[in-house]
Write an enzyme that holds these catalytic residues in place. Structure first.
Site, mmCIF file in Angstrom:
data_model
loop_
_atom_site.group_PDB
_atom_site.id
_atom_site.type_symbol
_atom_site.label_atom_id
_atom_site.label_comp_id
_atom_site.label_asym_id
_atom_site.label_seq_id
_atom_site.Cartn_x
_atom_site.Cartn_y
_atom_site.Cartn_z
ATOM 1 N N HIS A 1 -4.270 -1.758 -6.674
ATOM 2 C CA HIS A 1 -3.430 -0.683 -7.189
ATOM 3 C C HIS A 1 -4.328 0.462 -7.634
ATOM 4 O O HIS A 1 -5.289 0.251 -8.351
ATOM 5 C CB HIS A 1 -2.578 -1.182 -8.358
ATOM 6 C CG HIS A 1 -1.538 -2.163 -7.932
ATOM 7 N ND1 HIS A 1 -0.607 -2.703 -8.776
ATOM 8 C CD2 HIS A 1 -1.271 -2.703 -6.715
ATOM 9 C CE1 HIS A 1 0.187 -3.518 -8.105
ATOM 10 N NE2 HIS A 1 -0.202 -3.549 -6.846
ATOM 11 N N GLY B 1 1.678 1.167 -7.771
ATOM 12 C CA GLY B 1 0.950 1.294 -9.038
ATOM 13 C C GLY B 1 1.215 2.651 -9.672
ATOM 14 O O GLY B 1 1.475 2.753 -10.872
ATOM 15 N N ASP C 1 0.818 -1.219 0.000
ATOM 16 C CA ASP C 1 0.000 0.000 0.000
ATOM 17 C C ASP C 1 0.851 1.268 0.000
ATOM 18 O O ASP C 1 0.530 2.253 0.662
ATOM 19 C CB ASP C 1 -0.968 -0.006 1.196
ATOM 20 C CG ASP C 1 -1.814 -1.266 1.203
ATOM 21 O OD1 ASP C 1 -2.237 -1.676 0.116
ATOM 22 O OD2 ASP C 1 -2.020 -1.846 2.282
HETATM 23 P P1 IMP Z 1 -3.857 -12.640 1.492
HETATM 24 O O1 IMP Z 1 -2.623 -12.575 0.668
HETATM 25 O O2 IMP Z 1 -5.030 -11.964 0.853
HETATM 26 O O3 IMP Z 1 -4.203 -14.025 1.965
HETATM 27 O O4 IMP Z 1 -3.580 -11.808 2.813
HETATM 28 C C1 IMP Z 1 -2.538 -12.152 3.719
HETATM 29 C C2 IMP Z 1 -2.018 -10.914 4.441
HETATM 30 O O5 IMP Z 1 -1.431 -10.024 3.479
HETATM 31 C C3 IMP Z 1 -3.111 -10.081 5.127
HETATM 32 O O6 IMP Z 1 -2.560 -9.471 6.276
HETATM 33 C C4 IMP Z 1 -3.464 -9.017 4.084
HETATM 34 O O7 IMP Z 1 -4.011 -7.868 4.677
HETATM 35 C C5 IMP Z 1 -2.104 -8.757 3.493
HETATM 36 N N1 IMP Z 1 -2.202 -8.297 2.094
HETATM 37 C C6 IMP Z 1 -2.534 -9.025 1.011
HETATM 38 N N2 IMP Z 1 -2.522 -8.256 -0.095
HETATM 39 C C7 IMP Z 1 -2.174 -7.016 0.307
HETATM 40 C C8 IMP Z 1 -1.951 -5.783 -0.384
HETATM 41 O O8 IMP Z 1 -2.054 -5.659 -1.597
HETATM 42 N N3 IMP Z 1 -1.609 -4.726 0.393
HETATM 43 C C9 IMP Z 1 -1.436 -4.827 1.728
HETATM 44 N N4 IMP Z 1 -1.608 -5.950 2.411
HETATM 45 C C10 IMP Z 1 -1.970 -7.038 1.703
#
Ligand code: IMP
Ligand code: MG
Length: 339
Positions: free
Chosen positions: A43, A17, A13
């Site tokens: 993104h 992007g 975050d």
């Molecule tokens: P998952 O990859 O969706 O299973 O999430 C696993 C962990 O990664 C969680 O704590 C999510 O909040 C974090 N996470 C997954 N994708 C993102 C992203 O694009 N930005 C920030 N955190 C992410």
């Protein structure tokens, strides 16, 4: 010329992007390629004129009409999201004719999203986005996943991304590779397992996701969020109390899930130096400078960089021994200064 990898230093975050879009446009990249895990990433880019771009599947670097849009073979693809994003940006950016995905991409089936959403350990304890990415990558490793080539509706969008990007780099063209999540969410490199995502998110992982030969890596741009944030569970050093975020007017919500992000008051240098060690950046992009020092908000020339931000840049450059070459001073795409 060659490949420019865009990788996040912390927990995502950070505006990868936007940085990827800026660099693709500036260098008239022949390809922008999505690397990373899957559609868990959000993104977004906001323009001054009110236009917004938000994607989960496609990279953002397609503002330059000549840039081809690709998704690398290591990235999980959700056909619903893929088609919806092409559809929603086709009128303005003619994405239909310049978007392709690797024929080997593992596919996210609707049931994978359901499985993740119903798994309370994943959604509550870890804070997963329940995008189906983790299940798709797990099935892929078990050699049970469907691939893009198995989906009839995707047949006209298939290509060999590895061949395309290595050939473009061989012709000395620019290829921008956009990562997802952040270094400290990497599956096998996070020290907070299981509070991490379902694959690594480092520069080497991004190159691997798109089949890029390492000799074509020209630059690794480490995107450093001046006030790091974390969404979902897991430790965040220097976490600000929620009311302090509100008082300062820097509350953030996630693009994918709408969840509020936890924010840190400052960079953890230990995490920063670990990210530098893992990624070997050649340049740093410092984002969210306006959250770190509101006095810099919307600045667009070097003369308006504040003393606070100058000190932060100095500290980053000293610790990483790498130049900060871009800073972001506000929400809009236009709020970027090149150093
Ligand atoms: P998952 O990859 O969706 O299973 O999430 C696993 C962990 O990664 C969680 O704590 C999510 O909040 C974090 N996470 C997954 N994708 C993102 C992203 O694009 N930005 C920030 N955190 C992410
Ligand atoms: Mg991968």
């Amino acid at each position: 010329m060659g490949a420019i990898l865009i990788v996040d230093a912390f927990w995502g975050d950070s505006g990868k992007g936007k940085i990827a879009a800026y660099l693709s446009q500036r260098s008239k990249a022949s390809f922008c390629v999505r690397a990373g895990t899957g559609t868990n990433a959000g993104h977004s880019i906001y323009f001054e004129d009110g236009t917004e771009i938000k994607t989960n599947q496609l990279p953002c670097g397609w503002l330059n009409q000549g840039t081809q849009v690709r998704v690398g073979s290591g990235v999980a693809v959700d056909p619903e999201k893929f088609f919806a994003e092409i559809e929603s940006f086709d009128a303005d950016f003619s994405l239909r004719e310049r978007t392709k995905i690797d024929f080997r991409c593992p596919i996210i089936l609707p049931e994978y999203k359901k499985r993740e959403a119903e798994d309370s350990r994943l959604t509550k304890t870890i804070g997963s986005t329940a995008s189906g990415t983790g299940v798709a990558l797990a099935e892929f490793r078990l050699r049970k996943a469907k691939q893009a080539k198995d989906i009839p509706a995707m047949s006209e969008y298939l290509t060999d991304v590895a061949v395309e990007v290595n050939a473009a780099c061989g012709r000395r063209e620019t290829v921008v590779i956009e990562g997802s999540q952040g270094t400290h969410l990497s599956l096998a490199l996070s020290k907070d397992y299981p509070f991490c995502t379902s694959d690594n998110c480092t520069a080497a992982a991004l190159a691997d996701d798109v089949g890029l030969n390492w000799q074509h890596i020209q630059d690794v741009i480490l995107v450093v969020k001046a006030m790091p944030s974390r969404v979902g569970e897991g430790p965040l050093p220097f976490q600000l109390p929620p009311d302090e975020e509100e008082k300062r007017g820097i509350v953030e919500y996630g693009v994918t899930t709408g969840r509020r992000r936890r924010k840190a008051s400052q960079i953890s240098w230990e995490h920063f130096e670990y990210a530098v060690m893992l990624n070997g950046p050649t340049q740093i992009a410092l984002t969210f400078c306006d959250h770190f020092d509101p006095a810099i908000s919307g600045a667009r020339c070097r003369e308006n960089i504040t003393e606070n931000v100058k000190r932060l840049i100095d500290e980053i450059e000293q610790r990483a021994n790498v130049p900060v070459t871009l800073i972001e001073t506000g929400k809009f795409y236009e709020d970027i200064i090149e150093l």
